[in-house]
Design an enzyme around this catalytic site. Structure first.
Site: not given
Ligand code: GLU
Length: 507
Positions: A262-263
């Site tokens: 994920s970011k």
């Protein structure tokens, strides 16, 4: 494979910046299309107006431009199957919604969000399907005249697919093999919303893949659960014999290996998860990009190609042509690929070493300009040749090579403590006198005589060399000292040495 022309598509939804996993999906589509001399299409799936983010589409296009992934048809390019932006294809979809309704494969539902919510809270695991649709407000339970009246007075409605329970659905996945499920587990997904006269992802995706003559759907694993519904829709639309093959790519996992990348992982561990820098239009928050972090696009692509696929041997550095030639689904893995960003840096290092010194110099000169350094190109090229092995990014060169351009003004404290002795100043001044007498200042010509001189004087080789390095560099780092001398030239070498002696003997 038959002689049918291979056609694949990358179909992002413009809901934000393109995630690095999306880049990998596009890359695999590109490799597959190129390998089979087929077409790659860029289709923008923007039917969900709630999730639309302005700037995302142009970001996607710019990303591929930077990466060098070229599409044959699509948004920004055109082609015979356009428009390629789904929001511009409203009329096209309506026809198929009507067809499904006519055939009894879909029905109209008027349930309000509140009514649906009530059902969900009163019935555990509520699903809108064959077992519940008879209790709901839809065209199967309401008389036709009343339905027409509701539609006529503008009551919002959706069209749902009418899933026939008890049917076997087979998804033949080129990576995962045969996946068989029973239609009873599926729900009557919404295919169309009257509120914006737009189809949902499922219908638009199927209709476009059919009309655009897509032969292979290559996409992320997160879409695997949708595949059975898609297969059914092909059946209901009587398109079964033109149904594309599916290939669902393994997930990109967190560097630790548990869960999807994920970011936040990028923020936490300090690496980009987007190809280009992105500033969120709402929050104003900026996320780093591979381009701005100094990666070469070829390195990023090579790195990504190997996250979920392997060439069948241990080769890691592969040119785009090699990737195209070797790509196959047989060598795609079913299990997720850990996102090892250190390996990403390693790839960039390798690609940096493959560049010519001139190419790197051209990239480095603007950085030097920013530092107000104007040096001869030839000199910069020599510095690059000597030092490029030590860095993975052009921007990291400065830190390694600044002493070639500016004389040190301070000297590393620890090194002074350890190396600077009472006799050091005297020894270095004697050395400068000896250097002044040398005619040829090239590394190969100075090494021998200097070593001999130190030996004859009875000084310690390490003692002289380390303090000499400290004088020229300011720290005990850098390449071979004789190379540094050659680069700086006789006058600068002597000047730096005298300056260091002056400063260091007085402290
Ligand atoms: N619009 C979908 C996405 O954003 C496309 C999935 C697919 O390729 O079918 O990933």
């Amino acid at each position: 494979m038959s002689d049918q022309r291979i056609r694949v598509r990358f179909a992002p939804s413009p809901t934000g910046p393109l995630h690095i996993g999306g880049v990998r999906t596009a890359l695999y589509n590109y490799l597959f299309a190129k390998k089979h001399k087929g077409d790659l299409i860029l289709r923008i799936e923007d039917t969900d107006s709630h999730r639309f983010v302005s700037g995302a589409e142009s970001y996607i296009i710019e990303s591929f431009k930077w990466l060098g992934i070229q599409f044959d048809e699509g948004v920004g390019i055109g082609g015979p199957h356009g428009p390629y932006r789904q929001s511009e294809r409203k009329e096209i979809y309506k026809k198929y919604v009507d067809y499904l309704l006519e055939k009894g494969r879909a029905y109209i539902a008027f349930d309000t969000p509140e009514e649906l919510e009530n059902k969900r809270s009163s019935i555990a695991n509520f699903q809108y399907d064959a077992s519940t649709r008879s209790q709901m407000r839809n065209s199967l339970t309401i008389p036709k005249e009343e339905c027409d009246k509701l539609i006529g007075n503008g009551t919002p409605y959706v069209v749902r697919v009418k899933i026939e329970p008890g049917e076997e659905i087979t998804v033949n996945d080129l990576i995962r093999g045969k996946v068989v499920i029973n239609s009873s587990v599926l729900d009557d997904k919404v295919l169309y919303k009257s509120a914006d006269s737009l189809p949902t992802y499922h219908l638009a995706n199927i209709v476009d893949d059919h009309l655009m003559e897509i032969t292979h759907v290559i996409r992320g694993e997160e879409w695997l659960p949708s595949a059975p519904l898609h297969v059914l829709l092909y059946r209901y639309l009587d398109w079964e014999n033109t149904m594309p093959s599916f290939a669902h790519l393994p997930l990109l996992l967190k560097p630790e290996g548990n869960g999807k990348l994920s970011k936040r992982d990028g923020d936490r561990l300090g690496f980009p998860v987007f190809p280009l820098e992105w500033t969120d239009p709402k929050s104003g928050e900026t996320s780093s990009g591979y381009r701005e972090s100094g990666y070469f696009p070829e390195a990023v692509l090579n790195f990504l190609a190997l996250l979920g696929w392997n060439p069948g041997n241990n080769q890691e550095i592969l040119t785009m042509n090699e990737l195209i030639e070797l790509f196959s689904f047989e060598h795609c893995s079913k299990s997720g690929a850990k996102f090892d960003f250190e390996k990403g840096k390693w790839f960039n290092h390798q690609y940096l070493q493959k560049k010519t010194n001139e190419e790197i110099t051209d990239l480095f000169i603007p950085i030097l300009k920013e530092k107000n350094i104007s040096a001869e190109k030839e000199y910069v090229t020599k510095v690059v040749a000597l030092m490029k092995e030590r860095v993975s990014f052009v921007k990291d060169l400065w830190e390694q090579v600044s002493f070639f351009f500016i004389a040190p003004t301070t000297y590393d404290e620890k090194a002074i403590k350890k190396r600077w002795k009472a006799e050091s100043g005297k020894q270095l001044l004697e050395l400068t006198e000896f250097l002044a007498g040398l005619n040829d200042f090239s590394a190969s010509a100075t090494e021998e005589p200097i070593k001999k001189w130190i030996d004859k004087k009875g000084y310690s080789l390490g003692g002289v060399m380390n303090t000499f390095r400290l004088a020229l560099v300011g720290e005990l780092k850098g390449p071979h000292i004789f190379e540094i001398m050659e680069m700086l030239g006789k006058d600068e070498t002597i000047e730096r040495t005298e300056k260091a002696v002056k400063i260091l003997t007085s402290c």
